[in-house]
Motif scaffolding. Structure first.
Motif, PDB file in Angstrom:
ATOM      1  N   SER A 144      29.487  -3.697  -9.403  1.00 42.03           N
ATOM      2  CA  SER A 144      28.396  -4.188  -8.281  1.00 42.03           C
ATOM      3  C   SER A 144      27.121  -3.146  -7.273  1.00 42.03           C
ATOM      4  CB  SER A 144      28.056  -5.574  -7.629  1.00 42.03           C
ATOM      5  OG  SER A 144      29.581  -5.581  -6.773  1.00 42.03           O
ATOM      6  N   SER A 145      27.915  -2.718  -6.496  1.00 39.54           N
ATOM      7  CA  SER A 145      27.416  -1.700  -5.768  1.00 39.54           C
ATOM      8  C   SER A 145      26.079  -1.155  -6.290  1.00 39.54           C
ATOM      9  CB  SER A 145      28.320  -1.174  -5.260  1.00 39.54           C
ATOM     10  OG  SER A 145      29.270  -1.222  -4.754  1.00 39.54           O
ATOM     11  N   ALA A 146      26.277  -0.637  -7.553  1.00 41.85           N
ATOM     12  CA  ALA A 146      25.169   0.096  -8.396  1.00 41.85           C
ATOM     13  C   ALA A 146      24.071  -1.250  -7.921  1.00 41.85           C
ATOM     14  CB  ALA A 146      25.638  -0.148  -9.346  1.00 41.85           C
ATOM     15  N   PHE A 147      23.905  -2.084  -7.936  1.00 45.22           N
ATOM     16  CA  PHE A 147      22.201  -2.828  -7.426  1.00 45.22           C
ATOM     17  C   PHE A 147      21.808  -2.727  -6.170  1.00 45.22           C
ATOM     18  CE2 PHE A 147      20.509  -6.554  -5.419  1.00 45.22           C
ATOM     19  CZ  PHE A 147      19.642  -6.691  -6.635  1.00 45.22           C
ATOM     20  N   TRP A 148      22.663  -2.720  -5.316  1.00 42.08           N
ATOM     21  CA  TRP A 148      21.640  -2.326  -4.137  1.00 42.08           C
ATOM     22  C   TRP A 148      22.259  -0.691  -3.531  1.00 42.08           C
ATOM     23  CZ3 TRP A 148      21.166  -6.236  -1.493  1.00 42.08           C
ATOM     24  CH2 TRP A 148      22.066  -7.489  -1.947  1.00 42.08           C
ATOM     25  N   ILE A 149      22.460   0.133  -4.359  1.00 43.57           N
ATOM     26  CA  ILE A 149      21.712   1.331  -5.011  1.00 43.57           C
ATOM     27  C   ILE A 149      20.784   1.226  -5.018  1.00 43.57           C
ATOM     28  CG2 ILE A 149      22.285   3.599  -6.285  1.00 43.57           C
ATOM     29  CD1 ILE A 149      25.506   3.145  -5.884  1.00 43.57           C
ATOM     30  N   ILE A 150      20.532   0.460  -6.286  1.00 36.96           N
ATOM     31  CA  ILE A 150      18.907   1.301  -6.412  1.00 36.96           C
ATOM     32  C   ILE A 150      17.925  -0.301  -5.939  1.00 36.96           C
ATOM     33  CG2 ILE A 150      17.750  -0.381  -8.744  1.00 36.96           C
ATOM     34  CD1 ILE A 150      18.888   2.159  -9.719  1.00 36.96           C
ATOM     35  N   CYS A 151      18.337  -0.706  -5.045  1.00 38.62           N
ATOM     36  CA  CYS A 151      17.399  -1.729  -4.269  1.00 38.62           C
ATOM     37  C   CYS A 151      17.217  -0.553  -2.406  1.00 38.62           C
ATOM     38  CB  CYS A 151      17.862  -2.676  -3.390  1.00 38.62           C
ATOM     39  SG  CYS A 151      18.491  -4.496  -4.643  1.00 38.62           S
ATOM     40  N   ILE A 152      18.066   0.228  -2.145  1.00 37.81           N
ATOM     41  CA  ILE A 152      18.073   1.420  -1.813  1.00 37.81           C
ATOM     42  C   ILE A 152      17.072   2.503  -1.587  1.00 37.81           C
ATOM     43  CG2 ILE A 152      19.088   2.959  -0.231  1.00 37.81           C
ATOM     44  CD1 ILE A 152      21.581   1.567   0.174  1.00 37.81           C
ATOM     45  N   LEU A 153      17.556   2.709  -3.073  1.00 38.44           N
ATOM     46  CA  LEU A 153      16.308   3.675  -3.758  1.00 38.44           C
ATOM     47  C   LEU A 153      14.658   3.535  -3.465  1.00 38.44           C
ATOM     48  CD1 LEU A 153      15.876   6.355  -5.166  1.00 38.44           C
ATOM     49  CD2 LEU A 153      16.564   5.531  -7.622  1.00 38.44           C
ATOM     50  N   TYR A 154      14.286   2.278  -4.077  1.00 39.80           N
ATOM     51  CA  TYR A 154      12.717   1.389  -4.511  1.00 39.80           C
ATOM     52  C   TYR A 154      12.902   1.666  -2.667  1.00 39.80           C
ATOM     53  CZ  TYR A 154       9.352  -2.320  -4.909  1.00 39.80           C
ATOM     54  OH  TYR A 154       8.506  -2.601  -5.107  1.00 39.80           O
ATOM     55  N   PHE A 155      13.467   1.360  -1.421  1.00 39.55           N
ATOM     56  CA  PHE A 155      12.931   0.976  -0.759  1.00 39.55           C
ATOM     57  C   PHE A 155      12.235   2.491  -0.504  1.00 39.55           C
ATOM     58  CE2 PHE A 155      14.159   1.865   4.278  1.00 39.55           C
ATOM     59  CZ  PHE A 155      13.115   0.819   4.502  1.00 39.55           C
TER      60      PHE A 155
END
Length: 285
Positions: A144-155
């Motif tokens: 589930s950490s992959a979701f937050w990595i994608i969010c940080i990348l978008y930001f």
């Protein structure tokens, strides 16, 4: 009449390009979404949509996509607005700061993903640090950490883009407005609320629509990090459509594409109605 004809002739290439490359393909996709068969297709109404909403993978993709937008869009736009307002107070080096925020959006996505893998792979930099301190390693890209990595990348990728848009509009506000407000005893917060916000509000709505459209472009990052079948936390609508396209299931792909288009058009129309209502209310006041 001549001016109208000249205007139509000038706009004809753009109109014909839109009809040929966007409208006609969309009508074909719409027909595929309400029909079934190979070669000669039969009209089946909303059956494809009913089957789609019974599909567990489609529902998972919708949930993840909505969650992704609810997390990334408010944080990114809010941060961009705050930074752009702060940049207005800086007199020296403002252009350098604004241009530096645009670097992430022009960088190749493959190189960005390589950097992320360097840090977050099983034998990556973060796990080496955890191993050094005798802490348990973590599979960052397949949990589930992959979701937050994608969010940080978008930001990281888009916050500078919206800062550039907000800063450009803020520079167009006459300084006399703020000077007049300060002469009448208005503080910084009051000037921001009564001067900056109303003038910047149409731009905020524009960037909101833009950010929603950009959120649907997250498939490249998620695909390069997790492949066609990533962790469930980053299984988005684009994954669902791509996998069904490989299986030649055009009905599900077309129905999914139609739902996304209707969703974007609905949100855009809703945002425009809010803007029109507030503009009319301000004019009446």
């Amino acid at each position: 009449m001549k001016k109208k004809k000249k205007g139509f002739l000038l706009a004809f290439p753009a109109i014909s390009g839109f009809l040929f490359f966007y409208l006609i393909p969309f009508l074909i996709v719409l027909w595929y979404s309400v029909s079934f068969g190979i070669g000669k297709r039969e009209f089946v109404g909303l059956d494809n949509y009913k089957e789609l909403f019974k599909n567990t993978m489609f529902l998972l993709a919708v949930k993840n996509t909505c969650k992704y937008m609810l997390v990334t869009i408010p944080v990114t736009l809010g941060t961009a607005l705050c930074i752009s307002v702060i940049l207005q107070q800086i007199t020296k080096g403002q252009k350098i700061f604004r241009l530096s925020f645009l670097y992430p959006i022009i960088m190749p996505i493959a190189s960005i993903v390589l950097v992320i893998q360097f840090f977050f792979k099983n034998n990556g930099f973060l796990n080496l640090i955890l191993n050094f301190f005798y802490l348990p390693e973590k599979d960052w890209l397949h949990t589930s950490s992959a979701f937050w990595i994608i969010c940080i990348l978008y930001f990281w990728k888009f916050v500078g883009y919206y800062i550039f848009i907000y800063s450009s509009r803020l520079q167009m506000i006459p300084k006399e407005y703020y000077e007049y407000a300060s002469l009448h005893g208005a503080g910084k917060w009051q000037s921001f609320y009564y001067i900056t916000c109303p003038i910047l509000f149409p731009v905020i709505l524009f960037t909101l629509i833009l950010s929603i459209m950009n959120a649907f472009k997250c498939y490249r990052e998620a695909f390069l990090l997790g492949g066609t079948h990533p962790d469930n936390s980053i299984y988005f609508l684009q994954h669902f459509m791509n996998n069904n396209l490989q299986n030649l299931n055009y009905q599900k792909v077309s129905a999914s594409a139609t739902i996304i288009t209707v969703f974007i058009l609905f949100l855009s129309g809703l945002i425009y109605m809010i803007y029109y209502f507030l503009k009319r209310r301000t004019a009446d006041a």
